[in-house]
Design a protein around this motif. Structure first.
Motif, PDB file in Angstrom:
ATOM      1  N   GLY A  26      -2.857  11.931  -6.866  1.00  0.00           N
ATOM      2  CA  GLY A  26      -2.112  12.142  -5.635  1.00  0.00           C
ATOM      3  C   GLY A  26      -2.813  11.562  -4.419  1.00  0.00           C
ATOM      4  O   GLY A  26      -2.334  11.692  -3.300  1.00  0.00           O
ATOM      5  N   LYS A  27      -3.954  10.919  -4.647  1.00  0.00           N
ATOM      6  CA  LYS A  27      -4.736  10.386  -3.535  1.00  0.00           C
ATOM      7  C   LYS A  27      -4.095   9.133  -2.962  1.00  0.00           C
ATOM      8  O   LYS A  27      -3.392   8.405  -3.639  1.00  0.00           O
ATOM      9  N   HIS A  28      -4.402   8.908  -1.698  1.00  0.00           N
ATOM     10  CA  HIS A  28      -3.898   7.773  -0.936  1.00  0.00           C
ATOM     11  C   HIS A  28      -5.107   6.990  -0.436  1.00  0.00           C
ATOM     12  O   HIS A  28      -6.013   7.559   0.163  1.00  0.00           O
ATOM     13  N   TYR A  29      -5.135   5.708  -0.706  1.00  0.00           N
ATOM     14  CA  TYR A  29      -6.226   4.851  -0.266  1.00  0.00           C
ATOM     15  C   TYR A  29      -5.669   3.763   0.624  1.00  0.00           C
ATOM     16  O   TYR A  29      -4.567   3.261   0.393  1.00  0.00           O
ATOM     17  N   GLU A  30      -6.448   3.394   1.642  1.00  0.00           N
ATOM     18  CA  GLU A  30      -6.078   2.301   2.515  1.00  0.00           C
ATOM     19  C   GLU A  30      -7.134   1.214   2.433  1.00  0.00           C
ATOM     20  O   GLU A  30      -8.332   1.490   2.531  1.00  0.00           O
ATOM     21  N   PHE A  31      -6.675  -0.011   2.247  1.00  0.00           N
ATOM     22  CA  PHE A  31      -7.544  -1.170   2.154  1.00  0.00           C
ATOM     23  C   PHE A  31      -7.341  -1.994   3.420  1.00  0.00           C
ATOM     24  O   PHE A  31      -6.232  -2.451   3.699  1.00  0.00           O
ATOM     25  N   SER A  32      -8.404  -2.171   4.180  1.00  0.00           N
ATOM     26  CA  SER A  32      -8.339  -2.853   5.469  1.00  0.00           C
ATOM     27  C   SER A  32      -8.478  -4.360   5.324  1.00  0.00           C
ATOM     28  O   SER A  32      -9.094  -4.853   4.382  1.00  0.00           O
ATOM     29  N   ASP A  33      -7.932  -5.066   6.310  1.00  0.00           N
ATOM     30  CA  ASP A  33      -8.080  -6.513   6.435  1.00  0.00           C
ATOM     31  C   ASP A  33      -7.648  -7.269   5.182  1.00  0.00           C
ATOM     32  O   ASP A  33      -8.344  -8.175   4.713  1.00  0.00           O
ATOM     33  N   VAL A  34      -6.504  -6.878   4.643  1.00  0.00           N
ATOM     34  CA  VAL A  34      -5.956  -7.520   3.439  1.00  0.00           C
ATOM     35  C   VAL A  34      -5.034  -8.664   3.880  1.00  0.00           C
ATOM     36  O   VAL A  34      -4.017  -8.424   4.526  1.00  0.00           O
ATOM     37  N   PRO A  35      -5.391  -9.905   3.531  1.00  0.00           N
ATOM     38  CA  PRO A  35      -4.526 -11.032   3.904  1.00  0.00           C
ATOM     39  C   PRO A  35      -3.174 -10.943   3.190  1.00  0.00           C
ATOM     40  O   PRO A  35      -3.082 -10.404   2.082  1.00  0.00           O
ATOM     41  N   PRO A  36      -2.127 -11.475   3.809  1.00  0.00           N
ATOM     42  CA  PRO A  36      -0.789 -11.420   3.205  1.00  0.00           C
ATOM     43  C   PRO A  36      -0.739 -12.009   1.799  1.00  0.00           C
ATOM     44  O   PRO A  36      -0.034 -11.494   0.935  1.00  0.00           O
ATOM     45  N   GLU A  37      -1.494 -13.086   1.542  1.00  0.00           N
ATOM     46  CA  GLU A  37      -1.461 -13.688   0.213  1.00  0.00           C
ATOM     47  C   GLU A  37      -2.087 -12.784  -0.852  1.00  0.00           C
ATOM     48  O   GLU A  37      -1.679 -12.807  -2.008  1.00  0.00           O
ATOM     49  N   ILE A  38      -3.023 -11.945  -0.461  1.00  0.00           N
ATOM     50  CA  ILE A  38      -3.604 -10.982  -1.406  1.00  0.00           C
ATOM     51  C   ILE A  38      -2.573  -9.905  -1.721  1.00  0.00           C
ATOM     52  O   ILE A  38      -2.423  -9.488  -2.867  1.00  0.00           O
ATOM     53  N   PHE A  39      -1.841  -9.452  -0.708  1.00  0.00           N
ATOM     54  CA  PHE A  39      -0.796  -8.468  -0.960  1.00  0.00           C
ATOM     55  C   PHE A  39       0.273  -9.041  -1.888  1.00  0.00           C
ATOM     56  O   PHE A  39       0.730  -8.366  -2.810  1.00  0.00           O
ATOM     57  N   THR A  40       0.649 -10.289  -1.676  1.00  0.00           N
ATOM     58  CA  THR A  40       1.630 -10.935  -2.542  1.00  0.00           C
ATOM     59  C   THR A  40       1.126 -10.972  -3.979  1.00  0.00           C
ATOM     60  O   THR A  40       1.874 -10.672  -4.916  1.00  0.00           O
ATOM     61  N   ALA A  41      -0.149 -11.301  -4.164  1.00  0.00           N
ATOM     62  CA  ALA A  41      -0.739 -11.316  -5.513  1.00  0.00           C
ATOM     63  C   ALA A  41      -0.769  -9.904  -6.096  1.00  0.00           C
ATOM     64  O   ALA A  41      -0.518  -9.706  -7.285  1.00  0.00           O
ATOM     65  N   PHE A  42      -1.059  -8.905  -5.276  1.00  0.00           N
ATOM     66  CA  PHE A  42      -1.080  -7.507  -5.710  1.00  0.00           C
ATOM     67  C   PHE A  42       0.287  -7.097  -6.252  1.00  0.00           C
ATOM     68  O   PHE A  42       0.392  -6.503  -7.320  1.00  0.00           O
ATOM     69  N   LYS A  43       1.351  -7.461  -5.522  1.00  0.00           N
ATOM     70  CA  LYS A  43       2.711  -7.103  -5.954  1.00  0.00           C
ATOM     71  C   LYS A  43       3.073  -7.762  -7.279  1.00  0.00           C
ATOM     72  O   LYS A  43       3.826  -7.200  -8.053  1.00  0.00           O
TER      73      LYS A  43
END
Length: 63
Positions: A26-43
């Motif tokens: 149930g934990k929530h983590y926030e990752f700072s300074d994530v470039p948009p292309e990294i988020f796209t790869a994550f998805k």
């Protein structure tokens, strides 16, 4: 990226923050300074790769 471990995730493009909520803890983590292309790869990543990467970032203190 369907996953049984990640309940949901969100990306704040303006602040470059990736938020991930996990099912079991149930934990929530926030990752700072994530470039948009990294988020796209994550998805697009397989669930196993995403968990491995997220866990590595959390345990190394980069989360």
């Amino acid at each position: 990226m369907p996953s049984t471990s990640i309940r949901k995730f969100d990306y704040d493009r303006n602040n470059r923050v990736l938020s991930v909520w996990f099912v079991a803890s149930g934990k929530h983590y926030e990752f700072s300074d994530v470039p948009p292309e990294i988020f796209t790869a994550f998805k697009s990543a397989s669930p196993k790769a995403v968990i491995s990467t997220s866990t590595s970032a959390i345990t190394s203190g980069t989360a």
